[in-house]
Design a protein around this motif. Structure first.
Motif, PDB file in Angstrom:
ATOM      1  N   PRO A  46       0.807  -1.234   0.000  1.00 39.53           N
ATOM      2  CA  PRO A  46       0.000   0.000   0.000  1.00 39.53           C
ATOM      3  C   PRO A  46       0.837   1.279   0.000  1.00 39.53           C
ATOM      4  O   PRO A  46       0.317   2.349  -0.288  1.00 39.53           O
ATOM      5  CB  PRO A  46      -0.814  -0.101   1.301  1.00 39.53           C
ATOM      6  N   PHE A  47       2.118   1.146   0.328  1.00 38.64           N
ATOM      7  CA  PHE A  47       2.985   2.332   0.363  1.00 38.64           C
ATOM      8  C   PHE A  47       3.745   2.548  -0.947  1.00 38.64           C
ATOM      9  O   PHE A  47       4.483   3.526  -1.087  1.00 38.64           O
ATOM     10  CB  PHE A  47       4.012   2.220   1.503  1.00 38.64           C
ATOM     11  N   LEU A  48       3.596   1.626  -1.903  1.00 36.27           N
ATOM     12  CA  LEU A  48       4.439   1.685  -3.106  1.00 36.27           C
ATOM     13  C   LEU A  48       4.348   3.037  -3.822  1.00 36.27           C
ATOM     14  O   LEU A  48       5.370   3.669  -4.095  1.00 36.27           O
ATOM     15  CB  LEU A  48       4.062   0.564  -4.087  1.00 36.27           C
ATOM     16  N   SER A  49       3.108   3.473  -4.096  1.00 35.23           N
ATOM     17  CA  SER A  49       2.971   4.693  -4.897  1.00 35.23           C
ATOM     18  C   SER A  49       3.458   5.923  -4.139  1.00 35.23           C
ATOM     19  O   SER A  49       4.140   6.778  -4.711  1.00 35.23           O
ATOM     20  CB  SER A  49       1.523   4.892  -5.321  1.00 35.23           C
ATOM     21  N   GLY A  50       3.116   6.001  -2.861  1.00 38.80           N
ATOM     22  CA  GLY A  50       3.555   7.155  -2.052  1.00 38.80           C
ATOM     23  C   GLY A  50       5.066   7.220  -1.974  1.00 38.80           C
ATOM     24  O   GLY A  50       5.672   8.294  -2.109  1.00 38.80           O
ATOM     25  N   VAL A  51       5.691   6.075  -1.782  1.00 42.10           N
ATOM     26  CA  VAL A  51       7.152   6.011  -1.680  1.00 42.10           C
ATOM     27  C   VAL A  51       7.784   6.372  -3.030  1.00 42.10           C
ATOM     28  O   VAL A  51       8.749   7.127  -3.108  1.00 42.10           O
ATOM     29  CB  VAL A  51       7.589   4.598  -1.212  1.00 42.10           C
ATOM     30  N   GLN A  52       7.192   5.838  -4.087  1.00 40.82           N
ATOM     31  CA  GLN A  52       7.762   6.074  -5.422  1.00 40.82           C
ATOM     32  C   GLN A  52       7.898   7.566  -5.728  1.00 40.82           C
ATOM     33  O   GLN A  52       8.883   7.997  -6.313  1.00 40.82           O
ATOM     34  CB  GLN A  52       6.879   5.419  -6.478  1.00 40.82           C
ATOM     35  N   LYS A  53       6.892   8.332  -5.294  1.00 41.95           N
ATOM     36  CA  LYS A  53       6.889   9.766  -5.609  1.00 41.95           C
ATOM     37  C   LYS A  53       8.094  10.500  -5.034  1.00 41.95           C
ATOM     38  O   LYS A  53       8.500  11.533  -5.549  1.00 41.95           O
ATOM     39  CB  LYS A  53       5.610  10.411  -5.056  1.00 41.95           C
ATOM     40  N   VAL A  54       8.648   9.987  -3.942  1.00 40.78           N
ATOM     41  CA  VAL A  54       9.738  10.737  -3.312  1.00 40.78           C
ATOM     42  C   VAL A  54      11.116  10.094  -3.506  1.00 40.78           C
ATOM     43  O   VAL A  54      12.108  10.609  -3.006  1.00 40.78           O
ATOM     44  CB  VAL A  54       9.461  10.956  -1.798  1.00 40.78           C
ATOM     45  N   LEU A  55      11.159   8.968  -4.207  1.00 39.17           N
ATOM     46  CA  LEU A  55      12.473   8.351  -4.436  1.00 39.17           C
ATOM     47  C   LEU A  55      13.290   9.247  -5.362  1.00 39.17           C
ATOM     48  O   LEU A  55      12.763   9.856  -6.286  1.00 39.17           O
ATOM     49  CB  LEU A  55      12.326   6.959  -5.074  1.00 39.17           C
ATOM     50  N   ASN A  56      14.578   9.251  -5.092  1.00 41.05           N
ATOM     51  CA  ASN A  56      15.435  10.108  -5.889  1.00 41.05           C
ATOM     52  C   ASN A  56      16.668   9.290  -6.304  1.00 41.05           C
ATOM     53  O   ASN A  56      17.626   9.194  -5.555  1.00 41.05           O
ATOM     54  CB  ASN A  56      15.823  11.311  -5.009  1.00 41.05           C
ATOM     55  N   GLY A  57      16.563   8.651  -7.454  1.00 45.09           N
ATOM     56  CA  GLY A  57      17.678   7.818  -7.922  1.00 45.09           C
ATOM     57  C   GLY A  57      17.535   6.356  -7.533  1.00 45.09           C
ATOM     58  O   GLY A  57      18.288   5.516  -8.009  1.00 45.09           O
ATOM     59  N   ALA A  58      16.594   6.042  -6.638  1.00 50.75           N
ATOM     60  CA  ALA A  58      16.398   4.644  -6.225  1.00 50.75           C
ATOM     61  C   ALA A  58      15.264   4.028  -7.029  1.00 50.75           C
ATOM     62  O   ALA A  58      14.371   4.731  -7.483  1.00 50.75           O
ATOM     63  CB  ALA A  58      16.070   4.578  -4.736  1.00 50.75           C
ATOM     64  N   ALA A  59      15.300   2.701  -7.170  1.00 50.25           N
ATOM     65  CA  ALA A  59      14.225   1.989  -7.860  1.00 50.25           C
ATOM     66  C   ALA A  59      13.239   1.443  -6.839  1.00 50.25           C
ATOM     67  O   ALA A  59      13.548   1.332  -5.650  1.00 50.25           O
ATOM     68  CB  ALA A  59      14.808   0.853  -8.688  1.00 50.25           C
ATOM     69  N   LEU A  60      12.059   1.105  -7.336  1.00 56.07           N
ATOM     70  CA  LEU A  60      10.997   0.620  -6.461  1.00 56.07           C
ATOM     71  C   LEU A  60      10.901  -0.908  -6.575  1.00 56.07           C
ATOM     72  O   LEU A  60      10.893  -1.459  -7.674  1.00 56.07           O
ATOM     73  CB  LEU A  60       9.686   1.251  -6.932  1.00 56.07           C
ATOM     74  N   GLY A  61      10.799  -1.575  -5.414  1.00 55.89           N
ATOM     75  CA  GLY A  61      10.668  -3.033  -5.413  1.00 55.89           C
ATOM     76  C   GLY A  61       9.498  -3.467  -4.547  1.00 55.89           C
ATOM     77  O   GLY A  61       9.072  -2.736  -3.645  1.00 55.89           O
ATOM     78  N   ALA A  62       8.984  -4.673  -4.833  1.00 51.70           N
ATOM     79  CA  ALA A  62       7.930  -5.253  -3.985  1.00 51.70           C
ATOM     80  C   ALA A  62       8.542  -6.427  -3.219  1.00 51.70           C
ATOM     81  O   ALA A  62       9.616  -6.909  -3.565  1.00 51.70           O
ATOM     82  CB  ALA A  62       6.767  -5.718  -4.853  1.00 51.70           C
ATOM     83  N   GLN A  63       7.831  -6.869  -2.189  1.00 52.07           N
ATOM     84  CA  GLN A  63       8.390  -7.914  -1.322  1.00 52.07           C
ATOM     85  C   GLN A  63       7.880  -9.318  -1.666  1.00 52.07           C
ATOM     86  O   GLN A  63       8.297 -10.301  -1.059  1.00 52.07           O
ATOM     87  CB  GLN A  63       8.041  -7.616   0.136  1.00 52.07           C
ATOM     88  N   ASP A  64       6.944  -9.376  -2.600  1.00 59.19           N
ATOM     89  CA  ASP A  64       6.381 -10.667  -2.998  1.00 59.19           C
ATOM     90  C   ASP A  64       5.440 -10.404  -4.168  1.00 59.19           C
ATOM     91  O   ASP A  64       5.187  -9.244  -4.515  1.00 59.19           O
ATOM     92  CB  ASP A  64       5.601 -11.303  -1.831  1.00 59.19           C
ATOM     93  N   MET A  65       4.907 -11.433  -4.763  1.00 58.79           N
ATOM     94  CA  MET A  65       3.842 -11.315  -5.766  1.00 58.79           C
ATOM     95  C   MET A  65       3.231 -12.694  -5.979  1.00 58.79           C
ATOM     96  O   MET A  65       3.755 -13.701  -5.504  1.00 58.79           O
ATOM     97  CB  MET A  65       4.359 -10.753  -7.084  1.00 58.79           C
ATOM     98  N   SER A  66       2.136 -12.719  -6.725  1.00 63.03           N
ATOM     99  CA  SER A  66       1.429 -13.970  -6.976  1.00 63.03           C
ATOM    100  C   SER A  66       2.086 -14.755  -8.108  1.00 63.03           C
ATOM    101  O   SER A  66       2.723 -14.172  -8.990  1.00 63.03           O
ATOM    102  CB  SER A  66      -0.009 -13.641  -7.374  1.00 63.03           C
ATOM    103  N   GLU A  67       1.870 -16.071  -8.076  1.00 68.52           N
ATOM    104  CA  GLU A  67       2.338 -16.864  -9.214  1.00 68.52           C
ATOM    105  C   GLU A  67       1.301 -16.867 -10.334  1.00 68.52           C
ATOM    106  O   GLU A  67       1.526 -17.416 -11.401  1.00 68.52           O
ATOM    107  CB  GLU A  67       2.666 -18.289  -8.764  1.00 68.52           C
ATOM    108  N   ASN A  68       0.130 -16.250 -10.078  1.00 69.59           N
ATOM    109  CA  ASN A  68      -0.928 -16.161 -11.091  1.00 69.59           C
ATOM    110  C   ASN A  68      -0.869 -14.806 -11.783  1.00 69.59           C
ATOM    111  O   ASN A  68      -0.364 -13.829 -11.223  1.00 69.59           O
ATOM    112  CB  ASN A  68      -2.293 -16.330 -10.426  1.00 69.59           C
ATOM    113  N   THR A  69      -1.447 -14.753 -12.982  1.00 68.89           N
ATOM    114  CA  THR A  69      -1.378 -13.490 -13.717  1.00 68.89           C
ATOM    115  C   THR A  69      -2.594 -12.598 -13.483  1.00 68.89           C
ATOM    116  O   THR A  69      -2.498 -11.379 -13.577  1.00 68.89           O
ATOM    117  CB  THR A  69      -1.264 -13.744 -15.234  1.00 68.89           C
ATOM    118  N   GLU A  70      -3.756 -13.191 -13.220  1.00 67.78           N
ATOM    119  CA  GLU A  70      -4.960 -12.395 -12.940  1.00 67.78           C
ATOM    120  C   GLU A  70      -6.056 -13.330 -12.443  1.00 67.78           C
ATOM    121  O   GLU A  70      -5.883 -14.546 -12.449  1.00 67.78           O
ATOM    122  CB  GLU A  70      -5.440 -11.677 -14.207  1.00 67.78           C
ATOM    123  N   GLY A  71      -7.188 -12.745 -12.040  1.00 64.37           N
ATOM    124  CA  GLY A  71      -8.334 -13.588 -11.734  1.00 64.37           C
ATOM    125  C   GLY A  71      -8.684 -13.660 -10.262  1.00 64.37           C
ATOM    126  O   GLY A  71      -8.300 -12.797  -9.475  1.00 64.37           O
TER     127      GLY A  71
END
Ligand code: PGA
Length: 254
Positions: A46-71
């Protein structure tokens, strides 16, 4: 010889407590000068977008994701969703998910394949539990080899971009929150990093970057990243302490 720039991945886990604290932490720690090195900040979803706005030179990463594509997968987030909000890295196979949620190598493998297909850079965590390490480095090596090969099965079919698969060697017993935590030695971390590179090279014909993670802080980061086999670090607890993390970055990117 030109040395490769080091990579730091900050794994915030389920911290901090609020969006405003997350944004404030990202403002203080998500800053890196162009060309100094690569920094990735991995906040809760839930913090990804807020954090992204203030990053300066850093990339954005997530800590996990699904093995499914949608649904119909309530509560899950796909690689495509992550990409669409500007995520470029994803941590997969973290030992906390393996132990708390029973994620096995097969499930992690499904996620690795989806992430790579979507063009995300994967930071795949592997590492042995204490019972295995107590038997010595040869036992740890075979455990890690089996885990690694299980998690990356089938990647050769994807026409993989080599830099998109990054390994993080994190012995479970060295992580800051593990019970009866112990310190890994830089020499053993380098041995395992080198082993991981050899396994991938022999099977897939390229040499991946390998990070070390497990209670790395400002005081000992140099001991690990100065090992030539270690391409950077995955940092948990110390990435939440802004002033320490900045000192740590200074030492890695010097
Ligand atoms: P730590 O966490 O630095 O707090 O040990 C590292 C990790 O679990 O990724």
């Amino acid at each position: 010889m030109l040395r490769m720039k080091k990579l730091i991945v900050a794994n915030w886990k389920m911290n901090p407590k609020t969006l405003s604290e997350a944004v404030s932490l990202a403002r203080k720690t998500g800053v890196v000068k162009k060309g100094a090195g690569e920094l990735v900040i991995c906040p809760p979803y839930p913090f990804l977008s807020g954090v992204q706005k203030v990053l300066n030179g850093a990339a954005l990463g997530a800590q996990d994701m699904s093995e499914n594509t949608e649904g119909p997968h309530t509560g899950e987030v796909s690689a495509g969703i992550l990409k669409s909000v500007g995520v470029s890295y994803v941590i997969l196979g973290h030992s906390e998910r393996r132990s708390e949620l029973g994620e096995n190598d097969e499930a992690v493998n499904g996620k690795v394949l989806q992430a790579l297909k979507a063009g995300l850079r994967v930071v795949l965590c592997i590492g042995e539990p204490i019972e295995i390490r107590k038997k010595g480095l040869p036992s740890a090596s075979s455990f890690v080899k089996k885990q690694l090969l299980g998690c990356v099965a089938g990647i050769e079919k994807l026409g993989l971009k080599k830099k998109n698969l990054i390994l993080a060697y994190e012995p479970v017993w060295a992580i800051s929150t593990s019970k009866n935590r112990r310190n890994e030695t830089p020499d053993d971390a380098a041995f395992m990093a080198s082993l991981i590179k050899t396994i991938v090279r022999e099977k897939f014909y390229f040499t991946p970057r390998v990070l070390y993670g497990g209670s790395v802080g400002e005081k000992d980061v140099r001991d690990f990243v100065s090992q030539k086999e270690v391409d950077g670090t995955l940092v948990g607890a110390a990435s939440l302490r802004a002033s320490e993390f900045r000192l740590l970055m200074g030492k890695v990117f010097e």
